[in-house]
Design a protein around this motif. Structure first.
Motif, PDB file in Angstrom:
ATOM      1  N   GLU A   6      -3.082  -9.853  -4.622  1.00  0.00           N
ATOM      2  CA  GLU A   6      -2.554  -9.505  -3.626  1.00  0.00           C
ATOM      3  C   GLU A   6      -1.265  -8.529  -4.230  1.00  0.00           C
ATOM      4  N   SER A   7      -0.571  -7.813  -3.518  1.00  0.00           N
ATOM      5  CA  SER A   7       0.815  -7.230  -4.123  1.00  0.00           C
ATOM      6  C   SER A   7       1.397  -6.611  -2.689  1.00  0.00           C
ATOM      7  N   GLY A   8       2.721  -6.604  -2.659  1.00  0.00           N
ATOM      8  CA  GLY A   8       3.990  -5.617  -2.380  1.00  0.00           C
ATOM      9  C   GLY A   8       4.840  -6.961  -2.042  1.00  0.00           C
ATOM     10  N   GLY A   9       4.930  -7.873  -2.284  1.00  0.00           N
ATOM     11  CA  GLY A   9       5.719  -9.118  -2.148  1.00  0.00           C
ATOM     12  C   GLY A   9       6.891  -8.932  -2.534  1.00  0.00           C
ATOM     13  N   GLY A  10       8.321  -9.669  -2.524  1.00  0.00           N
ATOM     14  CA  GLY A  10       9.320  -9.215  -3.590  1.00  0.00           C
ATOM     15  C   GLY A  10      10.524  -9.998  -1.829  1.00  0.00           C
ATOM     16  N   LEU A  11      12.007  -9.522  -2.727  1.00  0.00           N
ATOM     17  CA  LEU A  11      13.036  -9.275  -2.337  1.00  0.00           C
ATOM     18  C   LEU A  11      13.897  -8.939  -0.713  1.00  0.00           C
ATOM     19  N   VAL A  12      14.424  -9.484   0.232  1.00  0.00           N
ATOM     20  CA  VAL A  12      14.352  -8.488   1.216  1.00  0.00           C
ATOM     21  C   VAL A  12      15.561  -9.070   2.665  1.00  0.00           C
ATOM     22  N   GLN A  13      16.144  -9.417   2.849  1.00  0.00           N
ATOM     23  CA  GLN A  13      17.412  -9.412   3.576  1.00  0.00           C
ATOM     24  C   GLN A  13      16.908  -9.753   5.209  1.00  0.00           C
ATOM     25  N   ALA A  14      17.449 -11.115   5.476  1.00  0.00           N
ATOM     26  CA  ALA A  14      16.423 -11.388   7.217  1.00  0.00           C
ATOM     27  C   ALA A  14      17.526  -9.937   8.056  1.00  0.00           C
ATOM     28  N   GLY A  15      16.218  -9.898   8.472  1.00  0.00           N
ATOM     29  CA  GLY A  15      15.861  -9.000   9.621  1.00  0.00           C
ATOM     30  C   GLY A  15      15.177  -7.587   9.229  1.00  0.00           C
ATOM     31  N   GLY A  16      14.871  -7.743   7.615  1.00  0.00           N
ATOM     32  CA  GLY A  16      14.263  -6.810   7.407  1.00  0.00           C
ATOM     33  C   GLY A  16      12.319  -6.966   7.346  1.00  0.00           C
ATOM     34  N   SER A  17      12.117  -5.717   6.635  1.00  0.00           N
ATOM     35  CA  SER A  17      10.772  -6.015   6.762  1.00  0.00           C
ATOM     36  C   SER A  17       9.995  -5.962   5.247  1.00  0.00           C
ATOM     37  N   LEU A  18       8.390  -6.047   5.012  1.00  0.00           N
ATOM     38  CA  LEU A  18       8.020  -6.453   4.135  1.00  0.00           C
ATOM     39  C   LEU A  18       6.302  -5.743   4.757  1.00  0.00           C
ATOM     40  N   ARG A  19       5.568  -5.063   4.070  1.00  0.00           N
ATOM     41  CA  ARG A  19       3.974  -5.120   3.891  1.00  0.00           C
ATOM     42  C   ARG A  19       3.222  -5.526   2.868  1.00  0.00           C
ATOM     43  N   LEU A  20       2.792  -7.388   2.497  1.00  0.00           N
ATOM     44  CA  LEU A  20       1.860  -7.003   1.614  1.00  0.00           C
ATOM     45  C   LEU A  20       0.273  -6.480   1.756  1.00  0.00           C
ATOM     46  N   SER A  21      -0.192  -6.505   0.606  1.00  0.00           N
ATOM     47  CA  SER A  21      -1.763  -5.083   0.736  1.00  0.00           C
ATOM     48  C   SER A  21      -2.518  -6.879  -0.069  1.00  0.00           C
ATOM     49  N   CYS A  22      -3.958  -7.084   0.361  1.00  0.00           N
ATOM     50  CA  CYS A  22      -4.583  -7.303  -0.562  1.00  0.00           C
ATOM     51  C   CYS A  22      -5.505  -7.273  -1.010  1.00  0.00           C
ATOM     52  N   ALA A  23      -6.442  -6.480  -2.029  1.00  0.00           N
ATOM     53  CA  ALA A  23      -7.518  -5.982  -2.332  1.00  0.00           C
ATOM     54  C   ALA A  23      -8.685  -6.602  -2.665  1.00  0.00           C
ATOM     55  N   ALA A  24      -9.411  -6.211  -2.076  1.00  0.00           N
ATOM     56  CA  ALA A  24     -11.189  -7.293  -2.062  1.00  0.00           C
ATOM     57  C   ALA A  24     -12.365  -6.365  -3.296  1.00  0.00           C
ATOM     58  N   TYR A  80      -3.979  -5.798   5.412  1.00  0.00           N
ATOM     59  CA  TYR A  80      -2.792  -5.739   5.063  1.00  0.00           C
ATOM     60  C   TYR A  80      -1.829  -7.281   6.002  1.00  0.00           C
ATOM     61  N   LEU A  81      -1.102  -7.358   5.759  1.00  0.00           N
ATOM     62  CA  LEU A  81      -0.064  -7.445   6.709  1.00  0.00           C
ATOM     63  C   LEU A  81       1.378  -7.264   6.457  1.00  0.00           C
ATOM     64  N   GLN A  82       1.746  -6.407   7.854  1.00  0.00           N
ATOM     65  CA  GLN A  82       2.855  -6.086   7.820  1.00  0.00           C
ATOM     66  C   GLN A  82       4.290  -6.939   8.681  1.00  0.00           C
ATOM     67  N   MET A  83       4.975  -7.438   8.195  1.00  0.00           N
ATOM     68  CA  MET A  83       6.327  -8.789   8.054  1.00  0.00           C
ATOM     69  C   MET A  83       7.657  -8.276   8.560  1.00  0.00           C
ATOM     70  N   ASN A  84       7.990  -7.869   9.982  1.00  0.00           N
ATOM     71  CA  ASN A  84       8.996  -7.266  10.368  1.00  0.00           C
ATOM     72  C   ASN A  84       9.849  -8.473  11.009  1.00  0.00           C
ATOM     73  N   SER A  85      10.948  -8.144  11.023  1.00  0.00           N
ATOM     74  CA  SER A  85      12.112  -9.110  11.543  1.00  0.00           C
ATOM     75  C   SER A  85      11.950 -10.223  10.571  1.00  0.00           C
ATOM     76  N   LEU A  86      12.111 -10.036   9.313  1.00  0.00           N
ATOM     77  CA  LEU A  86      11.524 -11.791   8.494  1.00  0.00           C
ATOM     78  C   LEU A  86      13.264 -12.452   8.587  1.00  0.00           C
ATOM     79  N   LYS A  87      12.848 -13.633   8.602  1.00  0.00           N
ATOM     80  CA  LYS A  87      13.542 -14.658   8.516  1.00  0.00           C
ATOM     81  C   LYS A  87      13.642 -15.157   7.293  1.00  0.00           C
ATOM     82  N   PRO A  88      15.045 -16.349   6.874  1.00  0.00           N
ATOM     83  CA  PRO A  88      15.511 -16.896   5.195  1.00  0.00           C
ATOM     84  C   PRO A  88      13.746 -18.392   5.286  1.00  0.00           C
ATOM     85  N   GLU A  89      13.391 -18.492   6.544  1.00  0.00           N
ATOM     86  CA  GLU A  89      12.226 -19.696   6.920  1.00  0.00           C
ATOM     87  C   GLU A  89      10.684 -18.501   6.340  1.00  0.00           C
TER      88      GLU A  89
END
Length: 124
Positions: A6-24, A80-89
């Protein structure tokens, strides 16, 4: 054997976006589903999303529907996992997962291969 990185994790503010990748890599022809689980501190690992490798059918946990999108690049053996509107939870370690069989409801006990995990932290 299938290896997942996996790659792509990190710190983001609430409401932001991140994209995770997983290479098999490895024996990827045996892969039936690929997906994502997450585990927050003190909680059990939970299903997030999955994609059926052959036809792209997708499935999501209710808590992420409408905010997360799972997709695949078959040529690159990557999901890939595109994550939008991220929440603290949504804060958790996110794990890439692969199965070699079909399951109506996917749980961590059904997973054949795991990635090492990537931390996602959403600040309020």
């Amino acid at each position: 054997q299938v290896q997942l990185v996996e790659s792509g994790g990190g710190l983001v503010q609430a409401g932001g976006s991140l994209r995770l990748s997983c290479a098999a890599s490895g024996r990827t022809s045996s892969t039936y589903n690929m997906g994502w689980f997450r585990q927050a501190p003190g909680k059990e690992r939970e299903f997030v999303a999955r994609i059926r490798w052959r036809n792209g059918w997708t499935d999501y946990a209710d808590s992420v529907k409408g905010r997360f999108t799972i997709s695949r690049d078959s040529a690159q053996n990557t999901v890939y996992l595109q994550m939008n509107s991220l929440k603290p939870e949504d804060t958790a370690v996110y794990y890439c997962a692969a199965t070699t069989a079909w399951y109506t409801n996917l749980s961590q006990d059904d997973v054949d291969y795991w990635g090492q995990g990537t931390q996602v932290t959403v600040s309020s």
